[in-house]
Design a protein around this motif. Structure first.
Motif, short mmCIF file in Angstrom:
data_model
loop_
_atom_site.label_atom_id
_atom_site.label_comp_id
_atom_site.label_asym_id
_atom_site.label_seq_id
_atom_site.Cartn_x
_atom_site.Cartn_y
_atom_site.Cartn_z
N GLN A 1 1.12 5.32 -14.66
CA GLN A 1 1.92 4.38 -15.44
C GLN A 1 2.72 3.43 -14.56
N GLY A 2 2.37 3.42 -13.26
CA GLY A 2 3.04 2.52 -12.34
C GLY A 2 4.49 2.84 -12.09
N ALA A 3 4.84 4.13 -12.19
CA ALA A 3 6.23 4.55 -12.07
C ALA A 3 6.39 5.70 -11.09
N LEU A 4 7.60 5.87 -10.60
CA LEU A 4 7.98 7.01 -9.78
C LEU A 4 9.20 7.64 -10.43
N ASP A 5 9.10 8.90 -10.80
CA ASP A 5 10.18 9.60 -11.51
C ASP A 5 10.60 8.83 -12.75
N GLY A 6 9.62 8.21 -13.42
CA GLY A 6 9.89 7.48 -14.65
C GLY A 6 10.33 6.05 -14.45
N MET A 7 10.62 5.64 -13.19
CA MET A 7 11.08 4.27 -12.93
C MET A 7 9.90 3.38 -12.57
N PRO A 8 9.59 2.37 -13.39
CA PRO A 8 8.46 1.48 -13.09
C PRO A 8 8.72 0.62 -11.85
N GLN B 1 0.83 -1.20 0.00
CA GLN B 1 0.00 0.00 0.00
C GLN B 1 0.87 1.26 0.00
N GLU B 2 1.92 1.27 0.81
CA GLU B 2 2.80 2.43 0.88
C GLU B 2 3.48 2.68 -0.46
N ILE B 3 3.85 1.61 -1.14
CA ILE B 3 4.53 1.77 -2.43
C ILE B 3 3.55 2.21 -3.52
N LEU B 4 2.38 1.61 -3.55
CA LEU B 4 1.43 1.92 -4.61
C LEU B 4 1.04 3.40 -4.62
N ILE B 5 0.96 4.04 -3.45
CA ILE B 5 0.56 5.44 -3.45
C ILE B 5 1.66 6.37 -3.96
N THR C 1 13.50 -1.39 -20.22
CA THR C 1 13.01 -0.72 -21.43
C THR C 1 12.71 0.76 -21.17
N ASP C 2 12.39 1.13 -19.92
CA ASP C 2 12.02 2.51 -19.59
C ASP C 2 13.15 3.28 -18.93
N LEU C 3 14.36 2.75 -19.00
CA LEU C 3 15.46 3.35 -18.26
C LEU C 3 15.77 4.78 -18.70
N LEU C 4 15.61 5.08 -19.97
CA LEU C 4 15.89 6.43 -20.44
C LEU C 4 14.90 7.44 -19.87
N LYS C 5 13.68 7.00 -19.60
CA LYS C 5 12.67 7.89 -19.02
C LYS C 5 12.99 8.21 -17.56
N ALA C 6 13.70 7.31 -16.91
CA ALA C 6 13.99 7.46 -15.48
C ALA C 6 15.36 8.06 -15.21
N GLU D 1 -3.32 -5.07 -9.91
CA GLU D 1 -3.81 -5.53 -11.22
C GLU D 1 -3.30 -4.60 -12.32
N ARG D 2 -3.32 -3.28 -12.04
CA ARG D 2 -2.85 -2.31 -13.02
C ARG D 2 -1.36 -2.49 -13.30
N LEU D 3 -0.59 -2.85 -12.29
CA LEU D 3 0.84 -3.09 -12.49
C LEU D 3 1.06 -4.20 -13.52
#
Length: 364
Positions: free
Chosen positions: A32-39, A23-27, A158-163, A134-136
């Motif tokens: 897009q299931g990411a924080l600062d671009g990192m999924p 719960q703490e992480i999901l909020i 795959t998303d490393l450049l975004k992060a 489920e969204r993750l």
């Protein structure tokens, strides 16, 4: 991408942390299931509530998608050998080291402590996450796939450049961070600087004679030979001996491996890189046979041609990689069977003073 946050912990290698609750992480995650671009990936949920040591701080990483460069990350660490098992990504076998944002962790003051030094991000009655478990899982697939054969996956690789953002090799602040974080020792930094000076000097001196002298000196002290030599073959040989996970193998010498490589340092398409040279001559246990991985450029699950093995403890140390010095990502390189030999009598390695895995890079 945020350049630091209020939840920055300033973690260093060896610090004890606890992964926050689901719960703490999901909020902390966006739509897009990411924080600062990192999924945050489904494979990471299994570690919620568990404690681990910080393996290395991930202030930087390597770009394996577009060009050879370092990338700057913020408030991110790798936990000791926590790797993705690919269960939510088509069974990808790359075993990438997971990236953890500090907002997903909390410090543990000591082994007996039940909570970290930072306050929880939310109680059960707190904000409702915009991203669910489920969204993750849904977000592990990129949009647009029309059939199972066209699935393109989305993951931290795959998303490393975004992060991240570009990090020039000449930005000296990164090396200060490397030492401060405990990722790299001052002696390692000095060795790397001396090697770069030696490498540059080859352009103005007797190239072959200097390399021979360097290799003789390294052989005398048990160090790594000059790691930028090239094969000469037009067609490369194949040797398949059916090595399986769990077996002990000895990596052949650098000279023996060079004899199996073409002029692009490949054996049947598989590249033998400079970061593999420190493991030549060592004894390793086979960790896995790798058949399919996610192509980080496209997200497609691809089948690797020929046999590819990964060895326990044999990871990229980023000692010799151009423009990516001291990257902590610890990617597993792949090995052809022709570069290995079976250890026929493993019991001989158990005698006093013998080592199953000869520690590389102790003497660069």
């Amino acid at each position: 991408m945020s350049k630091g946050s209020s939840n920055s912990l300033g973690l260093r290698a060896g610090d004890l942390v606890e992964v926050r609750s689901e719960q703490e992480i999901l909020i902390t995650l966006d739509s897009q299931g990411a924080l600062d671009g990192m999924p945050f990936m489904p494979e990471m949920l299994a570690y919620c509530g568990m404690r681990f040591r910080v393996g290395k701080r991930a202030d930087k990483t390597c770009n394996t998608i577009t060009i050879m460069e370092s990338r700057r990350l913020f408030d991110t660490v790798h936990l000791e050998d926590l790797r993705c098992n690919g269960s939510a990504h088509g069974g990808c076998q790359a075993e990438c080291l997971l990236f953890w944002k500090e907002s997903w962790l909390k410090r543990v003051k000591d082994e007996a402590s039940n909570s970290g030094s930072s306050s929880p991000l939310a109680e059960p009655s707190g904000p409702t996450p915009v991203c669910s478990r489920e969204r993750l899982r849904e977000l592990t697939r990129q949009d647009g796939a029309l059939s199972e054969s066209e699935i393109a996956y989305r993951c931290q690789a795959t998303d490393l450049l975004k992060a991240s953002e570009p990090l020039p090799w000449w930005d000296l602040r990164q090396y200060v961070r490397d030492v401060w974080s405990g990722n790299v020792g001052l002696l390692d930094l000095c060795k790397a600087a001396l090697f770069r000076i030696f490498e540059k000097s080859l352009r103005i001196t007797a190239y072959r004679a200097q390399i021979r002298a360097y290799n003789c000196f390294q052989s005398w002290r048990g160090g790594t030979p000059y790691p930028y030599l090239w094969g000469t073959l037009d067609k490369t040989p194949q040797e398949t001996i059916g090595i399986q996970p769990g077996e002990l193998v000895r990596v052949k010498t650098y000279d023996e491996i060079l004899k199996t490589l073409n002029k692009r340092n490949r054996n049947r398409g598989l590249f033998f890189g400079s970061e593999m040279v420190p493991y030549c001559g060592s004894v390793r246990r086979v960790r896995a046979r790798v058949e399919h991985i996610i192509d980080e450029r496209t997200g497609k699950l691809v089948k690797l041609p020929g046999e590819c093995l990964i060895l326990e403890g044999a990871v990229c140390g980023s000692r010799y990689s151009e423009n990516r010095l001291f990257c902590p990502r610890a990617i597993f390189p792949y090995w052809r069977e022709i570069w290995l030999t079976r250890v026929e009598n493993p019991s001989s390695l158990q005698r006093p003073g013998a080592s199953v895995a000869v520690a590389p890079r102790d003497k660069d």
